[in-house]
Design a protein around this motif. Structure first.
Motif, PDB file in Angstrom:
ATOM      1  N   GLN A  95      43.207  47.777  42.472  1.00 53.51           N
ATOM      2  CA  GLN A  95      44.200  48.068  43.507  1.00 53.51           C
ATOM      3  C   GLN A  95      45.001  49.323  43.166  1.00 53.51           C
ATOM      4  O   GLN A  95      45.638  49.911  44.028  1.00 53.51           O
ATOM      5  CB  GLN A  95      45.117  46.879  43.746  1.00 53.51           C
ATOM      6  N   HIS A  96      44.924  49.754  41.925  1.00 53.10           N
ATOM      7  CA  HIS A  96      45.665  50.937  41.503  1.00 53.10           C
ATOM      8  C   HIS A  96      44.811  52.198  41.466  1.00 53.10           C
ATOM      9  O   HIS A  96      45.314  53.295  41.665  1.00 53.10           O
ATOM     10  CB  HIS A  96      46.285  50.709  40.117  1.00 53.10           C
ATOM     11  N   LYS A  97      43.512  52.014  41.181  1.00 56.57           N
ATOM     12  CA  LYS A  97      42.669  53.190  41.007  1.00 56.57           C
ATOM     13  C   LYS A  97      41.200  52.787  41.078  1.00 56.57           C
ATOM     14  O   LYS A  97      40.811  51.756  40.527  1.00 56.57           O
ATOM     15  CB  LYS A  97      42.974  53.816  39.636  1.00 56.57           C
ATOM     16  N   THR A 108      37.908  47.344  49.182  1.00 59.52           N
ATOM     17  CA  THR A 108      37.905  47.527  50.638  1.00 59.52           C
ATOM     18  C   THR A 108      39.325  47.224  51.131  1.00 59.52           C
ATOM     19  O   THR A 108      40.181  46.769  50.363  1.00 59.52           O
ATOM     20  CB  THR A 108      36.915  46.556  51.307  1.00 59.52           C
ATOM     21  N   GLU A 109      39.558  47.440  52.410  1.00 60.65           N
ATOM     22  CA  GLU A 109      40.870  47.084  52.981  1.00 60.65           C
ATOM     23  C   GLU A 109      41.144  45.595  52.780  1.00 60.65           C
ATOM     24  O   GLU A 109      42.268  45.197  52.466  1.00 60.65           O
ATOM     25  CB  GLU A 109      40.922  47.451  54.468  1.00 60.65           C
ATOM     26  N   GLU A 110      40.103  44.790  52.962  1.00 58.62           N
ATOM     27  CA  GLU A 110      40.239  43.343  52.753  1.00 58.62           C
ATOM     28  C   GLU A 110      40.584  43.038  51.291  1.00 58.62           C
ATOM     29  O   GLU A 110      41.409  42.169  50.998  1.00 58.62           O
ATOM     30  CB  GLU A 110      38.939  42.638  53.159  1.00 58.62           C
ATOM     31  N   LYS A 144      47.212  42.054  47.145  1.00 60.39           N
ATOM     32  CA  LYS A 144      48.655  41.890  47.384  1.00 60.39           C
ATOM     33  C   LYS A 144      49.029  40.410  47.420  1.00 60.39           C
ATOM     34  O   LYS A 144      50.049  40.005  46.857  1.00 60.39           O
ATOM     35  CB  LYS A 144      49.059  42.586  48.677  1.00 60.39           C
ATOM     36  N   VAL A 145      48.200  39.612  48.065  1.00 57.75           N
ATOM     37  CA  VAL A 145      48.456  38.167  48.130  1.00 57.75           C
ATOM     38  C   VAL A 145      48.378  37.566  46.727  1.00 57.75           C
ATOM     39  O   VAL A 145      49.239  36.778  46.325  1.00 57.75           O
ATOM     40  CB  VAL A 145      47.460  37.467  49.087  1.00 57.75           C
ATOM     41  N   ILE A 146      47.349  37.951  45.987  1.00 61.19           N
ATOM     42  CA  ILE A 146      47.163  37.417  44.633  1.00 61.19           C
ATOM     43  C   ILE A 146      48.332  37.822  43.744  1.00 61.19           C
ATOM     44  O   ILE A 146      48.832  37.014  42.958  1.00 61.19           O
ATOM     45  CB  ILE A 146      45.824  37.885  44.033  1.00 61.19           C
ATOM     46  N   ARG A 147      48.783  39.055  43.856  1.00 61.58           N
ATOM     47  CA  ARG A 147      49.918  39.520  43.046  1.00 61.58           C
ATOM     48  C   ARG A 147      51.142  38.638  43.311  1.00 61.58           C
ATOM     49  O   ARG A 147      51.834  38.218  42.385  1.00 61.58           O
ATOM     50  CB  ARG A 147      50.250  40.972  43.325  1.00 61.58           C
ATOM     51  N   ALA A 148      51.398  38.323  44.574  1.00 65.25           N
ATOM     52  CA  ALA A 148      52.534  37.466  44.926  1.00 65.25           C
ATOM     53  C   ALA A 148      52.352  36.054  44.359  1.00 65.25           C
ATOM     54  O   ALA A 148      53.302  35.461  43.838  1.00 65.25           O
ATOM     55  CB  ALA A 148      52.710  37.420  46.438  1.00 65.25           C
ATOM     56  N   LEU A 149      51.119  35.538  44.421  1.00 69.56           N
ATOM     57  CA  LEU A 149      50.851  34.207  43.873  1.00 69.56           C
ATOM     58  C   LEU A 149      50.999  34.192  42.353  1.00 69.56           C
ATOM     59  O   LEU A 149      51.519  33.221  41.784  1.00 69.56           O
ATOM     60  CB  LEU A 149      49.456  33.733  44.270  1.00 69.56           C
TER      61      LEU A 149
END
Length: 158
Positions: free
Chosen positions: A61-63, A111-113, A119-124
């Protein structure tokens, strides 16, 4: 015939004490608690990833990285990384393409998905960490993180 082992427990008290004093075992217990809670939250959210796939999603997600770089960053062998990449590609969470400057390299990107899922996983993961580490005071949590980070940094340098 007499049994000379007077300890009827499968693992004797000496072994239990040795484990209790093991840094590795205690770190494993904390990791297990964090993973157990994170897995439960991911399951509740309908996220069906295997644990070894999770770091790839979070790193990418960063690179965008090559397969080799992913292998190095996760400290996993190339075949293990390739299995995870293939599984995530089938779920349309990432894509693999040839590097524009070095055709021998495959570059992996979300991918966009995949970005949305990260983002969802980071919050979880944050929620899981907050729940599991709620047994610490705010000060203890900061001190523990600083101590563990310091140890990890020194071990990375050795």
């Amino acid at each position: 015939m007499t049994d000379t082992n007077t300890n009827s427990e499968p693992f004797g008290k000496a072994f239990s004490a040795e484990i209790a004093d093991s840094f590795l075992f205690q770190i494993h217990r904390i990791k297990k608690a964090l993973f157990r809670r994170t897995n439960a939250l991911m399951s509740e959210a309908g996220i069906t990833l295997q644990l070894e796939q999770l770091p790839l999603i979070m790193i990418l997600q960063h690179k965008d990285l090559s397969q080799r770089e992913l292998s190095d960053k996760t400290m996993r062998d190339k075949s293990s990384i390739l299995r995870s990449i293939n599984a995530l590609e089938k779920k349309s969470l990432l894509v693999v393409r040839k590097d524009k400057t070095d055709k021998r390299k495959n570059v992996v990107s979300l991918t966009e998905e995949g970005i949305a899922l990260a983002k969802v996983i980071r919050a979880l993961m944050k929620k899981s960490e907050d729940e599991v580490l709620s047994v610490f005071s705010a000060k203890e949590r900061i001190e523990a993180l600083e101590t563990i980070r310091n140890y990890a940094d020194r071990l990375d340098q050795s």
